[in-house]
Design a protein around this motif. Structure first.
Motif, PDB file in Angstrom:
ATOM      1  N   UNK A 252     -12.465  -5.054  -7.335  1.00  0.00           N
ATOM      2  CA  UNK A 252     -13.096  -4.535  -6.113  1.00  0.00           C
ATOM      3  C   UNK A 252     -12.748  -3.081  -5.834  1.00  0.00           C
ATOM      4  N   UNK A 253     -11.954  -2.475  -6.688  1.00  0.00           N
ATOM      5  CA  UNK A 253     -11.463  -1.124  -6.442  1.00  0.00           C
ATOM      6  C   UNK A 253     -12.109  -0.122  -7.381  1.00  0.00           C
TER       7      UNK A 253
ATOM      8  N   UNK B 289      -5.816   7.415  -8.855  1.00  0.00           N
ATOM      9  CA  UNK B 289      -5.560   6.748  -7.571  1.00  0.00           C
ATOM     10  C   UNK B 289      -6.787   5.985  -7.107  1.00  0.00           C
ATOM     11  N   UNK B 290      -6.537   4.906  -6.371  1.00  0.00           N
ATOM     12  CA  UNK B 290      -7.649   4.169  -5.785  1.00  0.00           C
ATOM     13  C   UNK B 290      -8.091   4.880  -4.502  1.00  0.00           C
ATOM     14  N   UNK B 291      -9.278   4.544  -4.072  1.00  0.00           N
ATOM     15  CA  UNK B 291      -9.865   5.185  -2.890  1.00  0.00           C
ATOM     16  C   UNK B 291      -8.978   5.006  -1.667  1.00  0.00           C
ATOM     17  N   UNK B 292      -8.371   3.839  -1.519  1.00  0.00           N
ATOM     18  CA  UNK B 292      -7.564   3.599  -0.321  1.00  0.00           C
ATOM     19  C   UNK B 292      -6.363   4.543  -0.250  1.00  0.00           C
ATOM     20  N   UNK B 293      -5.755   4.855  -1.386  1.00  0.00           N
ATOM     21  CA  UNK B 293      -4.617   5.787  -1.401  1.00  0.00           C
ATOM     22  C   UNK B 293      -5.106   7.203  -1.120  1.00  0.00           C
TER      23      UNK B 293
END
Length: 127
Positions: free
Chosen positions: A112-113, A76-80
């Motif tokens: 950027x992720x 998962x990406x940080x935002x999730x």
């Protein structure tokens, strides 16, 4: 009761007879198994102990355990992760860095992720 004049480890410090008898049995058992060298082989090298200590420290926080569980099935990406955890970005970053330093998760830059995934070591702790 008169002291035998021996401690459980033979240092000469007084100990009672029952305690001395139990310790003599324990010492005899240690010698039967091969002595102190055999005991020392059961303890991992200092580097491995340090790595284990880092992992157990990382596992000692409920937030970090939650992160491991949500990464268990997919990266998962940080935002999730942040949307699920509902904590500040700096606090999430702190917890992710502890998990990463302990070898329980990996982070891979994709543009950027940063996409985080659980490592094989991390999977051992979340079933």
């Amino acid at each position: 009761m008169k002291s035998s004049g021996r401690s459980c480890c033979g240092t000469g410090k007084p100990a009672n007879k029952n305690r001395a008898a139990r310790s003599d049995t324990g010492l005899a058992e240690i010698e039967r198994l091969g002595g102190e060298k055999v005991l020392s082989r059961a303890v991992p090298e200092e580097a491995e102990l340090a790595a284990q200590s880092k992992r157990y420290h990382a596992l000692s926080d409920p937030l970090r355990l939650s992160i491991l569980y949500i990464l268990k099935d997919q990266p998962l990406c940080v935002c999730v992760i942040n949307r699920f955890m509902r904590i500040s970005g700096s606090k999430l970053s702190y917890h992710l860095s502890i998990l990463k330093e302990s070898g329980l998760i990996d982070g891979e830059c994709q543009g950027n992720w940063i996409i985080y995934s659980i490592t094989e070591t991390g999977k051992k702790y979340v079933q």
